[in-house]
Design an enzyme around this catalytic site. Structure first.
Site, PDB file in Angstrom:
ATOM      1  N   SER A   1       0.808  -1.215   0.146  1.00 14.89           N
ATOM      2  CA  SER A   1      -0.036   0.036  -0.274  1.00 14.89           C
ATOM      3  C   SER A   1       0.900   1.331   0.103  1.00 14.89           C
ATOM      4  O   SER A   1       2.134   1.185   0.375  1.00 14.89           O
ATOM      5  CB  SER A   1      -1.058  -0.006   1.234  1.00 14.89           C
ATOM      6  OG  SER A   1      -1.889  -0.879   1.323  1.00 14.89           O
TER       7      SER A   1
ATOM      8  N   PRO B   1      22.420 -15.204  10.872  1.00 13.84           N
ATOM      9  CA  PRO B   1      23.131 -15.607  10.031  1.00 13.84           C
ATOM     10  C   PRO B   1      22.450 -16.953   8.771  1.00 13.84           C
ATOM     11  O   PRO B   1      23.100 -17.154   8.008  1.00 13.84           O
ATOM     12  CB  PRO B   1      24.114 -16.555  10.503  1.00 13.84           C
ATOM     13  CG  PRO B   1      23.525 -16.657  12.082  1.00 13.84           C
ATOM     14  CD  PRO B   1      22.651 -15.792  12.238  1.00 13.84           C
TER      15      PRO B   1
ATOM     16  N   ASP C   1       9.598 -16.542  13.141  1.00  9.49           N
ATOM     17  CA  ASP C   1      10.806 -17.189  12.967  1.00  9.49           C
ATOM     18  C   ASP C   1      10.661 -18.542  12.650  1.00  9.49           C
ATOM     19  O   ASP C   1       9.766 -18.956  13.193  1.00  9.49           O
ATOM     20  CB  ASP C   1      11.729 -16.867  14.356  1.00  9.49           C
ATOM     21  CG  ASP C   1      12.224 -15.425  14.633  1.00  9.49           C
ATOM     22  OD1 ASP C   1      12.721 -14.819  13.705  1.00  9.49           O
ATOM     23  OD2 ASP C   1      12.254 -15.018  15.961  1.00  9.49           O
TER      24      ASP C   1
END
Length: 751
Positions: free
Chosen positions: A238, A435, A313
């Site tokens: 948007s 990482p 996650d």
């Protein structure tokens, strides 16, 4: 074409009976309104709905219960078929519609478990919100029970009159709020075994701004369809801005928003107005959700853009003992075939997504997904609070419990003030890139503390006199908010244009929404020109190839449908990128960002001979594109089609042509597309617009790509296409007396 579809529909195996299901005959507005129930309704008092010629409704009710019930009726009347498809997607029940080829998608959706927190959210919901939700659901169910005939999708897809439950509304809200990061992770996971992975991941994760993936080159196969499904249904993009009183001619604030979503019909928004004892608002609503998501009330207006926050996650839980995983099985009903079964494993860190058939992972690796959406959060109460808010403090307080989808909310009020709130809930991660996409379990400690909007940046009446958001990197925060933000083109364009004037009007902002300038393309063009001049690479080339270079050099950076400059530039860049980056590099870099930014950064370091060879390979295809397409609109098309339009055999009846499209992947008038030297179709971008001048309660304008009505062959199924393409918006007043005077079609509703 199938990539344009939600995964739920692209895999349909339609039977001969379905093939013969005819579309409804053409219907007028009067015929459609005659289908709306008006008598013997479960209302507290008589009520009214006013409709304009575009079938935009304004509900006037004397009680909140009646207002919510009538909104449920309105949503079902306009979009019941669409809502049923969304319910089946959200609940992982697509095989009930599409047969055995949809089973793997269902298994993956059941594992992702979008509705996991819905029962807990419902149980903790304040009584006022619960009463509003219950009445809204009652309206949907009343309409479905009494509708005759039912929408076309029911016969085509074998849908039944299945009552809705309040928790299903919450789950549909979760579907519209999936983590945009998933769209990137799901594509990048396949590259983790590549030798180039460590270096390319470091480059991707370290970039401050990058484009979301599925809006450029989507993945193929079932995973690509899953990405498209989330792009079609999620609030993923948007532009939104508000200009304060010091920069407007009206002396009040003006707000402008244009949501970016998948481009399919019917639109994922509908326009509505409402007045009851507690609510008085107009704006854009998601079909099936009972609040105004983008709009205004008499005192304030609101819009927003996806924050692109990482609300999830992925953890490697391979080391967890087996007894820490709970397992259960769910039945998947399959149309035209035997039922199937999905085994769902749940860990203390979330569902085991490496069990999902469509998600790539390393052999022997067990992955779990932690998502804020699996925790209770009450966005419905938050948004109903926004709909009632009268000032900045009300607005901020309403959003205190808001988590999904993460939003940069834009605020404006009738006194001329503007503001912006970072509204989400996130784990307190350190502000350093990981990482790898997959994190070790030690990183899960960050989830022990959840940060809310009260801890994140906000802005009220900033010195520049305006606020703007375009999915860009947010202001500095004490935690890592996300990794994959949009390129800077749109936000920098907004800031430059808004800051250059102090006489903005609503009409000016309507025109601003049509802007087609893309700075990253100009930057790349200039970097290429500098290299060509320095290297003196071409002393003798064919005239048609020289024309490509001349068109690119003289192009002004605007992706106007009538310009040929974008044809030459896009075709040349497609060839260069194909020649300079191998398939793995292109896949990873495209998933993580704007390839034009990448190429502009790399150009100074590419050896002359390699660049010359790439140009010699790219120029013939670019010359062919210039010969084939007289302007950008001939090359860049906006399809007008229903979700079913990509199906074999019957898809043609759900396609309504295409139009020449202006804009590109990072222009304000966003029309994302593949990087290609061939004709392309935009499948994601601007598909609704809103502008309100807070000086006048009636100064509100909206437009949808398509129309209000999801009923096939309705007079209002496509009637907003021409206004949308021409930059015209439809006025939707807030004053009830203006509504009564201008909305020519009135339905009187009686208990």
């Amino acid at each position: 074409m199938a990539r344009l579809l939600p995964a739920s529909l692209a895999l349909l195996l339609l039977t001969g009976c379905s093939l013969l299901t005819p579309l409804p005959p053409p219907t007028t507005l009067a015929q459609r309104l005659a289908m709306f129930p008006t008598a013997h309704l479960p209302l507290d008092k008589p009520a009214r709905i006013y409709w304009d010629d575009h079938q935009i409704p304004f509900v006037e009710a004397e009680t909140d219960h009646d207002a919510a019930f009538l909104l449920g009726l309105v949503h079902a009347h306009l979009r019941l078929g669409q809502m049923e498809i969304m319910r089946h997607i959200a609940e992982g029940r697509l095989a009930e519609l599409g047969g055995p080829l949809a089973v793997d998608i269902d298994k993956s959706l059941r594992i992702l478990d979008l509705g996991k927190a819905s029962p807990a959210i419902l149980a903790a919901m304040p009584s006022e919100t619960r009463a509003w939700l219950d009445a809204f659901v009652a309206g949907i169910n009343y309409y479905q029970e009494h509708a005759a005939p039912l929408p076309h999708e029911y016969a085509l897809l074998g849908l039944k009159r299945e009552p809705w439950r309040p928790e299903e509304i919450i789950t549909v809200g979760r579907l519209a709020s999936v983590d945009v990061t998933w769209l990137i992770w799901f594509r990048l996971l396949r590259y983790r075994d590549s030798p180039e992975w460590p270096a390319l991941w470091t480059r991707i994760a370290g970039r401050a701004a990058s484009s979301a993936p599925s809006f450029a080159t989507p993945g193929e196969g079932s995973l690509g369809l899953l990405e498209t499904l989330f792009t079609e249904t999620g609030k993923t993009g948007s532009n939104s801005l508000a200009v304060g009183a010091t920069r407007t001619t009206s002396g009040s604030a003006i707000i402008a928003s244009d949501p970016h979503l998948g481009l399919s019909l019917p639109n994922l928004w509908l326009i509505a107005g409402i007045q009851s004892p507690s609510y008085h608002a107009v704006g854009l609503m998601v079909p099936g959700l009972p609040f105004v998501a983008v709009g205004r009330n008499p005192w304030i207006a609101w819009g927003g853009t996806n924050l692109r926050a990482a609300s999830s996650d992925i953890f490697d839980i391979s080391s967890l003992p087996a007894d820490q995983l709970a397992t259960h099985k769910e039945k998947i009903r399959v149309r035209w075939w035997f039922d199937s079964e999905a085994e769902i494993r749940e860990s203390p860190y979330g569902p085991v997504i490496s069990d999902a058939p469509l998600l790539p992972h390393r052999e022997g690796e067990t992955l779990a997904l932690s998502w804020i959406g699996h925790r209770p959060s009450d966005e419905m109460t938050a948004m109903l609070g926004v709909n009632r808010a009268r000032d900045w403090n009300d607005f901020r307080q309403a959003l205190a419990g808001f988590a999904l989808s993460p939003q940069n909310f834009i605020y404006a009020d009738a006194k001329g003030n503007v503001g912006q709130v970072t509204a989400t809930q996130l784990p307190a991660r350190p502000d350093t890139p990981p990482p790898d996409i997959v994190r070790p379990l030690s990183d899960a400690a960050a989830w022990q503390r959840i940060v809310t909007s009260q801890d994140l940046p906000s802005s009220y009446d900033p010195p520049q006199g305006f606020v703007a958001s375009a999915n860009n990197r947010p202001a500095g925060a004490p935690i890592r908010i996300g990794y994959f933000f949009s390129a800077n083109d749109r936000i920098q364009r907004l800031q430059a244009l808004l800051g250059a004037r102090r006489d903005w009007t609503a009409e000016d902002l309507k025109r601003l929404q049509l802007d087609t300038y893309m700075q990253s393309s100009v930057t790349l063009r200039d970097a290429l020109k500098a290299r060509l001049m320095a290297a003196n690479a071409f002393t003798s080339i064919r005239p048609e190839e020289q024309r490509v270079l001349d068109l690119v050099a003289g192009w002004d950076g605007n992706y106007a449908a009538t310009s040929q400059g974008p044809v030459a530039f896009e075709a040349l860049m497609a060839g260069l990128i194909g020649a300079l980056y191998d398939e793995t590099e292109r896949g990873m870099l495209d998933a993580g960002g704007n390839l034009y930014d990448v190429l502009a950064q790399d150009l100074p370091h590419i050896p002359d001979d390699r660049l010359t060879a790439a140009l010699r390979k790219a120029l013939p295809e670019a010359a062919k594109a210039v010969a084939d397409y007289p302007d950008w609109g001939a090359m860049h098309r906006l399809p007008l089609q229903h979700m079913l339009g990509g199906l074999p055999v019957i898809g043609g009846r759900y396609r309504f042509g295409d139009r020449p499209a202006s804009g590109s992947s990072e222009t304000l008038d966003k029309t994302a597309h593949d990087i290609t030297a061939e004709q392309n179709q935009t499948r994601y971008g601007t598909q609704a617009r809103h502008v309100s001048d807070l000086a006048d309660p009636d100064a509100n304008w909206f437009v949808l790509l398509g129309g209000q009505d999801g009923w096939f062959n309705s007079a209002n199924f496509l009637d907003q296409v021409d206004p949308f393409m021409q930059g015209e918006l439809i006025q939707v007043p807030l004053r009830i007396e203006t509504v009564r005077a201008r909305f020519a079609h009135r339905l009187d509703l009686t208990p």
